[in-house]
Scaffold this motif. Structure first.
Motif, PDB file in Angstrom:
ATOM      1  N   ILE A  92      -8.168 -42.679 -11.286  1.00  0.00           N
ATOM      2  CA  ILE A  92      -8.362 -43.906 -10.515  1.00  0.00           C
ATOM      3  C   ILE A  92      -9.538 -43.762  -9.551  1.00  0.00           C
ATOM      4  CG2 ILE A  92      -7.288 -45.486  -8.859  1.00  0.00           C
ATOM      5  CD1 ILE A  92      -4.578 -44.350  -9.982  1.00  0.00           C
ATOM      6  N   ASN A  93      -9.600 -42.658  -8.874  1.00  0.00           N
ATOM      7  CA  ASN A  93     -10.626 -42.421  -7.857  1.00  0.00           C
ATOM      8  C   ASN A  93     -11.826 -41.667  -8.436  1.00  0.00           C
ATOM      9  OD1 ASN A  93      -9.340 -40.039  -8.311  1.00  0.00           O
ATOM     10  ND2 ASN A  93      -9.021 -39.519  -6.162  1.00  0.00           N
ATOM     11  N   ASP A  94     -12.172 -41.932  -9.674  1.00  0.00           N
ATOM     12  CA  ASP A  94     -13.254 -41.222 -10.356  1.00  0.00           C
ATOM     13  C   ASP A  94     -14.563 -41.366  -9.590  1.00  0.00           C
ATOM     14  OD1 ASP A  94     -14.661 -39.813 -12.293  1.00  0.00           O
ATOM     15  OD2 ASP A  94     -15.053 -41.609 -13.477  1.00  0.00           O
ATOM     16  N   SER A  95     -15.161 -40.243  -9.235  1.00  0.00           N
ATOM     17  CA  SER A  95     -16.418 -40.247  -8.489  1.00  0.00           C
ATOM     18  C   SER A  95     -17.621 -40.384  -9.404  1.00  0.00           C
ATOM     19  CB  SER A  95     -16.546 -38.950  -7.681  1.00  0.00           C
ATOM     20  OG  SER A  95     -16.677 -37.853  -8.576  1.00  0.00           O
ATOM     21  N   GLY A  96     -17.407 -40.217 -10.707  1.00  0.00           N
ATOM     22  CA  GLY A  96     -18.508 -40.293 -11.656  1.00  0.00           C
ATOM     23  C   GLY A  96     -19.311 -39.013 -11.763  1.00  0.00           C
ATOM     24  N   THR A  97     -18.858 -37.942 -11.113  1.00  0.00           N
ATOM     25  CA  THR A  97     -19.598 -36.685 -11.139  1.00  0.00           C
ATOM     26  C   THR A  97     -19.148 -35.743 -12.254  1.00  0.00           C
ATOM     27  OG1 THR A  97     -18.109 -35.639  -9.555  1.00  0.00           O
ATOM     28  CG2 THR A  97     -20.052 -36.776  -8.653  1.00  0.00           C
ATOM     29  N   HIS A  98     -17.941 -35.989 -12.800  1.00  0.00           N
ATOM     30  CA  HIS A  98     -17.384 -35.119 -13.837  1.00  0.00           C
ATOM     31  C   HIS A  98     -16.854 -35.944 -15.004  1.00  0.00           C
ATOM     32  CE1 HIS A  98     -17.363 -32.440 -10.350  1.00  0.00           C
ATOM     33  NE2 HIS A  98     -17.422 -31.456 -11.229  1.00  0.00           N
ATOM     34  N   VAL A  99     -16.752 -35.291 -16.153  1.00  0.00           N
ATOM     35  CA  VAL A  99     -16.140 -35.890 -17.335  1.00  0.00           C
ATOM     36  C   VAL A  99     -14.957 -35.011 -17.718  1.00  0.00           C
ATOM     37  CG1 VAL A  99     -16.446 -36.480 -19.772  1.00  0.00           C
ATOM     38  CG2 VAL A  99     -18.328 -36.804 -18.168  1.00  0.00           C
ATOM     39  N   GLU A 100     -13.787 -35.624 -17.826  1.00  0.00           N
ATOM     40  CA  GLU A 100     -12.616 -34.923 -18.342  1.00  0.00           C
ATOM     41  C   GLU A 100     -12.511 -35.300 -19.814  1.00  0.00           C
ATOM     42  OE1 GLU A 100      -8.927 -34.966 -16.115  1.00  0.00           O
ATOM     43  OE2 GLU A 100     -10.031 -35.599 -14.324  1.00  0.00           O
ATOM     44  N   PHE A 101     -12.533 -34.310 -20.700  1.00  0.00           N
ATOM     45  CA  PHE A 101     -12.505 -34.577 -22.126  1.00  0.00           C
ATOM     46  C   PHE A 101     -11.409 -33.760 -22.808  1.00  0.00           C
ATOM     47  CE2 PHE A 101     -15.186 -30.972 -21.511  1.00  0.00           C
ATOM     48  CZ  PHE A 101     -14.955 -30.148 -22.602  1.00  0.00           C
ATOM     49  N   THR A 102     -10.979 -34.234 -23.952  1.00  0.00           N
ATOM     50  CA  THR A 102      -9.868 -33.590 -24.647  1.00  0.00           C
ATOM     51  C   THR A 102     -10.346 -32.327 -25.365  1.00  0.00           C
ATOM     52  OG1 THR A 102     -10.224 -35.052 -26.540  1.00  0.00           O
ATOM     53  CG2 THR A 102      -8.585 -35.732 -24.927  1.00  0.00           C
ATOM     54  N   LEU A 103      -9.744 -31.207 -25.011  1.00  0.00           N
ATOM     55  CA  LEU A 103     -10.140 -29.936 -25.607  1.00  0.00           C
ATOM     56  C   LEU A 103      -9.872 -29.895 -27.111  1.00  0.00           C
ATOM     57  CD1 LEU A 103      -9.093 -27.240 -22.981  1.00  0.00           C
ATOM     58  CD2 LEU A 103     -11.363 -28.154 -23.461  1.00  0.00           C
ATOM     59  N   GLY A 104      -8.893 -30.673 -27.573  1.00  0.00           N
ATOM     60  CA  GLY A 104      -8.566 -30.689 -28.996  1.00  0.00           C
ATOM     61  C   GLY A 104      -9.664 -31.247 -29.872  1.00  0.00           C
TER      62      GLY A 104
END
Length: 142
Positions: A92-104
């Motif tokens: 919700i509070n995404d700063s836009g500095t990182h990407v969380e992606f699915t390791l699979g």
């Protein structure tokens, strides 16, 4: 701390291969998320995410195939519109500095492993966590 100190690019893709990405310099925190939305998004007991700084994550192909689902709580999940593969998550509070992606979805091997289980209070009742990683009832701060 980097999982690939030689700056080797890691690659990944969705199930149909329509969307491809590359990532470098993974952040050290990787987690198995047991929240009900991640379980439904992945169709599994949990979703496992890696994190990279935005400048270290690049879509190589198929970005036009990405669809975004915004959940009622404001979190966003991206997936392939062709095959449905789960690809990214944004809080919700995404700063836009990182990407969380699915390791699979990675095709490359990585040397580090997930370091925790998060949102365990929502864990599937049919799954028992059988490792020694820290378990948090909500996020890492709980």
């Amino acid at each position: 701390m980097s999982t690939n100190p030689d700056k080797t690019k890691l690659t990944g893709q969705c199930l149909c291969g329509g969307i491809k990405y590359e990532v470098s310099n993974l952040q050290p925190k990787m987690a198995h998320c047991h929240c009900s939305m991640c379980r439904k998004f992945h169709g599994a007991a949990f979703g496992t995410y890696g994190v990279a700084k935005v400048e270290n994550f690049k879509w190589l192909q198929g970005e036009e195939l990405l669809k975004t689902y915004t959940a009622p709580n404001g979190t966003k999940r991206q997936f392939c519109s062709e095959c449905g593969s789960s690809l990214t998550f944004a809080p919700i509070n995404d700063s836009g500095t990182h990407v969380e992606f699915t390791l699979g979805t990675l095709d490359s091997e990585i040397t580090v492993k997930p370091d925790s289980h998060i949102y365990c209070s929502y864990k599937a009742d049919w799954y028992e966590i059988a490792d020694d990683l820290p378990q948090f009832p909500e996020g890492r701060e709980s």
